[in-house]
Design a protein around this motif. Structure first.
Motif, PDB file in Angstrom:
ATOM      1  N   TRP A 196     -36.552  10.066  27.019  1.00 18.38           N
ATOM      2  CA  TRP A 196     -36.282   9.537  28.248  1.00 18.38           C
ATOM      3  C   TRP A 196     -34.792   9.432  29.091  1.00 18.38           C
ATOM      4  N   HIS A 210     -33.878  13.186  29.953  1.00 16.78           N
ATOM      5  CA  HIS A 210     -34.659  13.589  31.275  1.00 16.78           C
ATOM      6  C   HIS A 210     -34.111  12.924  32.319  1.00 16.78           C
ATOM      7  N   ALA A 211     -33.523  11.600  32.339  1.00 22.20           N
ATOM      8  CA  ALA A 211     -33.057  10.868  33.579  1.00 22.20           C
ATOM      9  C   ALA A 211     -31.734  11.056  33.751  1.00 22.20           C
ATOM     10  N   CYS A 212     -30.798  11.783  33.006  1.00 19.37           N
ATOM     11  CA  CYS A 212     -29.407  11.941  33.169  1.00 19.37           C
ATOM     12  C   CYS A 212     -29.322  13.030  34.419  1.00 19.37           C
ATOM     13  N   PRO A 213     -28.466  12.473  35.423  1.00 16.37           N
ATOM     14  CA  PRO A 213     -28.257  13.417  36.405  1.00 16.37           C
ATOM     15  C   PRO A 213     -27.391  14.465  36.364  1.00 16.37           C
ATOM     16  N   VAL A 214     -26.620  14.490  35.390  1.00 16.09           N
ATOM     17  CA  VAL A 214     -25.542  15.585  35.087  1.00 16.09           C
ATOM     18  C   VAL A 214     -25.573  16.125  33.770  1.00 16.09           C
ATOM     19  N   GLU A 215     -26.812  16.298  33.220  1.00 14.70           N
ATOM     20  CA  GLU A 215     -26.868  16.872  31.798  1.00 14.70           C
ATOM     21  C   GLU A 215     -25.429  16.346  30.795  1.00 14.70           C
ATOM     22  N   VAL A 256     -18.733  14.346  29.965  1.00 14.77           N
ATOM     23  CA  VAL A 256     -19.613  14.866  31.349  1.00 14.77           C
ATOM     24  C   VAL A 256     -20.248  13.605  31.731  1.00 14.77           C
ATOM     25  N   VAL A 258     -20.820  10.392  33.625  1.00 17.13           N
ATOM     26  CA  VAL A 258     -19.991   9.772  34.942  1.00 17.13           C
ATOM     27  C   VAL A 258     -20.342   8.264  34.629  1.00 17.13           C
ATOM     28  N   GLY A 259     -21.198   7.729  33.709  1.00 18.52           N
ATOM     29  CA  GLY A 259     -21.319   6.380  33.748  1.00 18.52           C
ATOM     30  C   GLY A 259     -22.219   5.497  34.816  1.00 18.52           C
ATOM     31  N   CYS A 260     -23.023   6.369  35.193  1.00 20.43           N
ATOM     32  CA  CYS A 260     -24.107   6.017  36.258  1.00 20.43           C
ATOM     33  C   CYS A 260     -25.110   5.084  35.685  1.00 20.43           C
ATOM     34  N   LYS A 261     -25.332   4.924  34.151  1.00 22.85           N
ATOM     35  CA  LYS A 261     -26.306   3.889  33.762  1.00 22.85           C
ATOM     36  C   LYS A 261     -27.674   4.208  33.890  1.00 22.85           C
ATOM     37  N   VAL A 262     -28.045   5.366  34.604  1.00 25.33           N
ATOM     38  CA  VAL A 262     -29.632   5.417  34.728  1.00 25.33           C
ATOM     39  C   VAL A 262     -30.235   5.611  33.498  1.00 25.33           C
ATOM     40  N   THR A 318     -29.844   3.993  31.018  1.00 30.19           N
ATOM     41  CA  THR A 318     -29.983   2.737  30.166  1.00 30.19           C
ATOM     42  C   THR A 318     -31.078   1.961  30.925  1.00 30.19           C
TER      43      THR A 318
END
Lengths: 157, 415
Positions: free
Chosen positions: A60, A63-68, A85, A87-91, A93
């Motif tokens: 999961w 697949h949730a990572c926006p920047v691979e 790579v 960016v620390g967006c935490k999505v 998590t």
């Protein structure tokens, strides 16, 4: 044959050697708060469960990572964080339904179990054999993966 | 089979890749209206903060990714018309593109409130790479920046603007920050946290008009007050890009209505991501969830169905995670609670720590978390699985922080 962590909680004494080893391997300090494996205690410490990422097939987080920034290591089968790579967006998590990928405030990136590149230090440090590193088709571990499947709403081709 | 995907965001890119895998012999075309390689809007704040280069926003790295996957990428072109009967798209340069199966993943665009001066040149949205570049040119240390909107997107931009060391004022119409992902208690904590770090936050405040001054802008707020700004950034909401579907027969409400297979009302036209209004996980009601995980899941399921691999999407779960100047908050599902449900809260305002769980019958259906970064994902696990809580419900009502223990014990995830 790929190998997986096998966790047998009935053998766990909650000594936290795994958390020490994990944090030392990844962060260079003995700091259980930064460990990627975590021992959860029940019944006021009478029962303990070491818990970390199962490297689930659904991935999961990946697949949730926006920047691979997450990719599966073809050798170990572990899903690894590319720190340069991320960016620390935490999505990831909040997307991981197991809570096993977490944000590290110091690095500003996420961190998860990477099986230490194929030589997991938690297993090496566990004095009672509660955490071992075994061939992946060994059962027992399949239960966690079964839960991954139950939560799945992402059918694959 | 000609597959055409309109929209080169996460849903579109994941769909194109999934189509390629599911039907190796099909032709896959991905049409985007921006000049850059497909990128992630979510990464823009990190670009603006100076953490990454533009290439760091790209959805896929390395040269030739799309070519290697046999995906034809059309950049900088917008679809203006869909002729559903003849299965032909018209592009803004007049070109026609034929399709057998079409995916609409056109996302959304920023919208601005109808106030005087809102469209003055120099008032920036923060939506595209070009927007980010425009803001970066003007947001210098100590420049006076007014950010309109403290919703989720506003708050993410807030973080990036603060990193550029501007003199920042945030104006929000609602009574609290991130009103759509935080309750009063959580929103107030975020406000207090931001104010403690030098950001002026004006909630329940409306910008009445904007006028140009010699050096920048004057924003009238309330009856008498005004704010002076060198730069105005507008983050007052987004709307799905559905206008080009006029006349196509594709049914829309707020977004494009889709079923559990991401099918629209028109055969062979699918929709995914921010533009799609599909079933919500718990209620089944059609909702737009403009979030990365939904885009990714929609994209995959839609593509599989397009390629003839029957796939059922249970529904999307709203969730967000936000970092406001170091205070991390997250929200899951029905955090406002469901009718007839129960709520448990643990709050430590002095330490900016808050956890709220919403129950319906024997299940967790929503949650809010502030100041919590470890194992928050397991809250999704609890909501997504709909795990009957049994004795753990009482335990969680006493101490919501036991979520991880509840999950471990209930799933017997580790035997």
């Amino acid at each position: 044959m790929q190998k997986s962590l096998l966790i047998e909680p009935e053998k766990c004494t909650s000594c936290l050697q795994c958390e020490m080893a994990c944090s030392f391997e990844h962060e260079g300090s003995f700091n259980p708060a930064k460990s990627r494996i975590k021992v959860f205690e029940f019944e006021h410490g009478r029962r303990a469960i070491p818990y970390t990422c199962t490297q689930c097939a659904e991935a999961w987080c990946l697949h949730a990572c926006p920047v691979e920034a997450l990719a599966r290591n073809p050798t170990t089968g572990a899903v690894e964080v590319k720190e340069d790579v991320c960016v620390g967006c935490k999505v990831c998590t909040i997307a991981c339904p197991f809570g096993t990928i977490n944000y590290n405030r110091d690095s500003g990136k996420v961190a998860k179990c990477d099986l230490c590149g194929g030589d997991p230090q938690c297993a090496a440090a566990c004095p009672t054999g509660a955490i071992t590193f075994v061939d992946s088709d060994w059962t027992g571990y399949e239960r966690m993966k079964a839960w991954a499947a139950k939560t799945d709403n992402q059918p694959r081709a | 089979m000609d597959y055409v995907v309109v929209g080169a965001g996460p849903a579109g890119v994941i769909a194109a890749e999934t189509l390629r895998r599911a039907d190796p012999s099909g032709a896959v075309t991905l049409i985007g209206d921006e000049p850059a390689a497909p990128y992630s809007r979510m990464a823009i704040p990190y670009l603006l903060a100076g953490d990454i280069e533009p290439a760091g926003t790209h959805l896929r790295h390395g040269t030739g990714h799309y070519r290697a996957h046999g995906i034809k990428v059309v950049k900088g072109r917008r679809v203006t018309r869909v002729a559903a009967k003849s299965r032909v798209l018209t592009l803004d340069d007049g070109a026609k593109v034929k399709y057998d199966k079409l995916l609409v993943a056109t996302g959304s665009r920023p919208v601005r409130p109808p106030i005087k001066g809102i469209d003055l040149p120099g008032i920036e949205s923060c939506w595209t790479l070009a927007d980010a570049a425009a803001i970066a040119r003007k947001a210098k240390p100590r420049s006076r920046v007014v950010l309109m909107g403290a919703g989720f997107i506003g708050c993410i931009i807030l973080e990036a603007l603060a990193a550029r060391k501007v003199d920042l004022t945030v104006v929000e119409m609602a009574d609290r920050m991130v009103a759509r992902m935080m309750d009063r208690q959580g929103g107030d904590m975020i406000k207090r946290w931001c104010e403690g770090r030098g950001v002026k936050v004006l909630t329940s405040t409306r910008v009445e008009a904007i006028e140009k001054t010699k050096t920048g802008f004057r924003l009238a707020i309330g009856r008498r007050a005004a704010l002076e700004a060198d730069l105005v950034v507008c983050a007052t909401g987004v709307a799905p890009n559905v206008e080009f579907l006029k006349g196509s027969g594709v049914e829309t409400e707020f977004g494009i209505l889709v079923d559990h297979g991401l099918r629209t009302s028109v055969p062979d036209i699918f929709a995914a991501g921010d533009v799609a209004q599909g079933p919500e996980l718990i209620t089944g009601k059609p909702e737009v969830h403009a979030i990365q995980p939904t885009a990714s899941e929609h994209g995959r399921v839609a593509a599989l169905n397009m390629a003839g691999v029957p796939s059922h999407y249970r529904g999307s779960l709203s969730m967000n995670v936000l970092n406001t100047l170091g205070l991390i908050s997250s929200s899951f599902g029905h955090w406002q609670g469901l009718p007839g449900g129960e709520i448990a809260e643990a709050s430590d305002p002095d330490h900016f720590c808050y956890l709220r769980l919403c129950f319906k019958d024997d299940r967790v259906v929503g949650a809010l978390a502030l100041g919590l970064t470890q194992h928050v994902g397991v809250i999704r696990g609890l909501v997504q699985t709909g795990l009957p809580l049994g004795p753990w419900k009482k335990a969680l009502q006493r101490d919501p922080h036991q979520v991880m223990n509840a999950y471990l014990d209930l799933t017997k995830a580790v035997p």
